[in-house]
Design an enzyme around this catalytic site. Structure first.
Site, PDB file in Angstrom:
ATOM      1  N   GLU A  11      36.168 -63.842  -9.017  1.00 16.23           N
ATOM      2  CA  GLU A  11      37.411 -63.826  -8.766  1.00 16.23           C
ATOM      3  C   GLU A  11      38.458 -64.521 -10.058  1.00 16.23           C
ATOM      4  O   GLU A  11      38.096 -65.199 -11.172  1.00 16.23           O
ATOM      5  CB  GLU A  11      37.545 -65.162  -8.923  1.00 16.23           C
ATOM      6  CG  GLU A  11      36.243 -65.795  -7.764  1.00 16.23           C
ATOM      7  CD  GLU A  11      36.620 -67.325  -6.850  1.00 16.23           C
ATOM      8  OE1 GLU A  11      37.274 -67.065  -5.494  1.00 16.23           O
ATOM      9  OE2 GLU A  11      36.636 -68.097  -7.929  1.00 16.23           O
ATOM     10  N   GLY A  33      45.542 -68.866  -6.247  1.00 11.34           N
ATOM     11  CA  GLY A  33      46.317 -69.409  -5.968  1.00 11.34           C
ATOM     12  C   GLY A  33      47.452 -69.020  -6.339  1.00 11.34           C
ATOM     13  O   GLY A  33      48.026 -69.446  -6.532  1.00 11.34           O
ATOM     14  N   GLY A  62      40.486 -70.341  -0.909  1.00  9.72           N
ATOM     15  CA  GLY A  62      41.024 -71.644  -1.508  1.00  9.72           C
ATOM     16  C   GLY A  62      41.552 -71.906  -0.965  1.00  9.72           C
ATOM     17  O   GLY A  62      40.974 -72.772   0.677  1.00  9.72           O
ATOM     18  N   GLY A  63      43.013 -71.792  -0.973  1.00 11.07           N
ATOM     19  CA  GLY A  63      43.770 -72.200  -0.031  1.00 11.07           C
ATOM     20  C   GLY A  63      43.645 -71.583   0.973  1.00 11.07           C
ATOM     21  O   GLY A  63      43.581 -72.563   2.068  1.00 11.07           O
ATOM     22  N   SER A  93      43.916 -65.679  -3.613  1.00 13.82           N
ATOM     23  CA  SER A  93      44.420 -65.635  -3.107  1.00 13.82           C
ATOM     24  C   SER A  93      44.263 -64.421  -1.883  1.00 13.82           C
ATOM     25  O   SER A  93      44.540 -63.518  -1.687  1.00 13.82           O
ATOM     26  CB  SER A  93      45.584 -64.793  -3.210  1.00 13.82           C
ATOM     27  OG  SER A  93      46.296 -65.543  -4.439  1.00 13.82           O
ATOM     28  N   ASN A 124      36.336 -72.951  -0.515  1.00  8.26           N
ATOM     29  CA  ASN A 124      36.132 -74.065  -1.185  1.00  8.26           C
ATOM     30  C   ASN A 124      37.386 -75.099  -1.147  1.00  8.26           C
ATOM     31  O   ASN A 124      37.993 -74.398  -1.847  1.00  8.26           O
ATOM     32  CB  ASN A 124      36.356 -73.117  -2.808  1.00  8.26           C
ATOM     33  CG  ASN A 124      36.361 -73.639  -3.862  1.00  8.26           C
ATOM     34  OD1 ASN A 124      36.303 -75.669  -3.635  1.00  8.26           O
ATOM     35  ND2 ASN A 124      37.518 -73.503  -5.444  1.00  8.26           N
ATOM     36  N   TRP A 125      37.444 -75.998  -0.805  1.00 10.26           N
ATOM     37  CA  TRP A 125      38.229 -77.006  -0.593  1.00 10.26           C
ATOM     38  C   TRP A 125      38.310 -77.875  -1.390  1.00 10.26           C
ATOM     39  O   TRP A 125      40.162 -78.370  -1.826  1.00 10.26           O
ATOM     40  CB  TRP A 125      37.738 -78.316   0.028  1.00 10.26           C
ATOM     41  CG  TRP A 125      37.194 -77.698   1.894  1.00 10.26           C
ATOM     42  CD1 TRP A 125      37.159 -76.372   1.898  1.00 10.26           C
ATOM     43  CD2 TRP A 125      36.954 -78.442   2.893  1.00 10.26           C
ATOM     44  NE1 TRP A 125      37.033 -76.254   3.377  1.00 10.26           N
ATOM     45  CE2 TRP A 125      36.671 -77.709   4.455  1.00 10.26           C
ATOM     46  CE3 TRP A 125      36.482 -79.564   2.683  1.00 10.26           C
ATOM     47  CZ2 TRP A 125      36.400 -78.421   5.446  1.00 10.26           C
ATOM     48  CZ3 TRP A 125      36.576 -80.380   4.305  1.00 10.26           C
ATOM     49  CH2 TRP A 125      36.315 -79.377   4.785  1.00 10.26           C
ATOM     50  N   LYS A 126      38.456 -77.582  -3.004  1.00  8.93           N
ATOM     51  CA  LYS A 126      38.645 -78.073  -3.859  1.00  8.93           C
ATOM     52  C   LYS A 126      39.025 -79.922  -3.987  1.00  8.93           C
ATOM     53  O   LYS A 126      38.298 -80.258  -3.442  1.00  8.93           O
ATOM     54  CB  LYS A 126      39.961 -76.827  -5.123  1.00  8.93           C
ATOM     55  CG  LYS A 126      39.826 -76.364  -4.775  1.00  8.93           C
ATOM     56  CD  LYS A 126      41.012 -75.051  -5.411  1.00  8.93           C
ATOM     57  CE  LYS A 126      41.148 -73.661  -5.326  1.00  8.93           C
ATOM     58  NZ  LYS A 126      41.627 -73.120  -6.214  1.00  8.93           N
ATOM     59  N   GLU A 148      38.499 -72.658 -12.354  1.00 10.14           N
ATOM     60  CA  GLU A 148      39.379 -74.317 -12.368  1.00 10.14           C
ATOM     61  C   GLU A 148      38.390 -75.159 -13.483  1.00 10.14           C
ATOM     62  O   GLU A 148      38.770 -75.748 -14.214  1.00 10.14           O
ATOM     63  CB  GLU A 148      39.117 -75.220 -11.737  1.00 10.14           C
ATOM     64  CG  GLU A 148      40.874 -74.160 -10.915  1.00 10.14           C
ATOM     65  CD  GLU A 148      40.792 -74.154  -9.232  1.00 10.14           C
ATOM     66  OE1 GLU A 148      40.146 -75.102  -8.905  1.00 10.14           O
ATOM     67  OE2 GLU A 148      41.552 -73.303  -8.808  1.00 10.14           O
ATOM     68  N   HIS A 183      32.877 -71.993 -10.680  1.00  9.01           N
ATOM     69  CA  HIS A 183      34.454 -71.839 -10.766  1.00  9.01           C
ATOM     70  C   HIS A 183      35.862 -71.909 -11.998  1.00  9.01           C
ATOM     71  O   HIS A 183      35.662 -72.635 -12.262  1.00  9.01           O
ATOM     72  CB  HIS A 183      34.880 -72.628 -10.022  1.00  9.01           C
ATOM     73  CG  HIS A 183      36.747 -71.966  -9.518  1.00  9.01           C
ATOM     74  ND1 HIS A 183      37.681 -72.831  -9.890  1.00  9.01           N
ATOM     75  CD2 HIS A 183      36.384 -71.708  -7.950  1.00  9.01           C
ATOM     76  CE1 HIS A 183      38.770 -72.374  -8.620  1.00  9.01           C
ATOM     77  NE2 HIS A 183      38.055 -71.678  -7.469  1.00  9.01           N
TER      78      HIS A 183
END
Ligand code: PEP
Length: 260
Positions: free
Chosen positions: A171, A177, A239-240, A218, A14-16, A103, A101
């Site tokens: 999640e 993150g 994510g990251g 993470s 997930n590149w956000k 966010e 998600h």
């Protein structure tokens, strides 16, 4: 499609809201290059770039086993919904759509009811929803984890008769993150007693067992092994780590080494 055989695994990036078009093309090209010649076709590897890059990255991935996903969709097909993107608009480009998600739930304010409508719309276009669920740290500290996650599953899937093609990502919001993943024991507990338990109640035991459930929060190449090799987890949502081609590919490699 989501894995059809028990033992298959997924890695979802997930590149956000990161990468413009040239950056996205570069990242996807690098991932494709690093994975070429590797036996990852047993793993469903899905890149979820921002909407602006999807068509370009579809070209980059053409002819490879890599799949494309969107990070969100709106629940209507078309019409006066300024700024929104429908599942129908993504047909032919994406096979997967991340729904709910944290966010989107906590920053944008999406409700379980919104997500229910989105899942129905994604299924109606023969695409695969990846439903994200998870509690905040306050909810965990108050002993509400099971209630919250159960409600998220129940409401998001309300009235969805056939969930073939759905994947669920557990999640915990406090692990996203932060560099601090949940422990395997925490993840397994929620997946087995809440997520699979709820799927068994709403559907049946077989559906509960075969629906892929992933962990996200993470995950890195140095901790991913902790979450692999267990029948309760069918892969990871990153994510990251998905923004670094080498790190992402290391995680795919590690996942490949856990194929059953
Ligand atoms: C995510 O955004 O879904 C996520 C899991 O992020 P990170 O891997 O950076 O914690």
């Amino acid at each position: 499609m989501v894995p059809e055989k028990a033992g298959q695994l997924m890695v979802i990036g997930n590149w956000k809201m990161n990468t413009n078009v040239p950056e996205g093309i570069k990242l996807a090209s690098k991932i494709r290059e690093l994975l070429s010649g590797k036996a990852y076709h047993e793993i469903e590897v899905v890149l979820c770039p921002p909407f602006t890059s999807i068509a370009h990255i579809s070209d980059v991935l053409s002819g490879s086993d890599l799949k494309l996903g969107a990070q969100n969709v709106f629940y209507e097909k078309e019409g006066p919904f300024t700024g929104e993107i429908s599942a129908r608009m993504l047909l032919g480009l994406c096979q997967f759509v991340i729904i709910g998600h944290s966010e989107r739930r906590h920053v944008i304010g999406e409700s379980n009811l919104d997500l229910n409508a989105k899942i129905k719309e994604v299924f109606s276009q023969d695409m695969n929803p990846i439903l994200c669920v998870g509690e905040t740290s306050e909810e965990r500290d108050s002993g509400l984890t099971n209630v919250v996650v159960k409600e998220q599953i129940r409401q998001a899937l309300d009235g969805v008769e056939d969930i073939n093609g759905l994947a669920i990502a557990y999640e915990p919001v406090w692990a996203i993150g932060t560099g601090v993943p949940a422990s395997f024991a925490q993840v397994e507990d929620v997946i087995e007693s809440v997520i699979r338990g709820e799927l068994a109640t709403c559907y049946d035991d077989v559906i509960s067992r075969i629906t892929p459930v992933l962990y996200g929060g993470s995950v890195s190449s140095s901790n991913v092994a902790e979450f692999l090799g267990h029948s309760s987890i069918q892969g990871t949502l990153l994510g990251g780590a998905s923004l670094d081609a080498c790190e992402f590919v290391k995680i795919v490699d590690e996942t490949a080494s856990h194929l059953q």
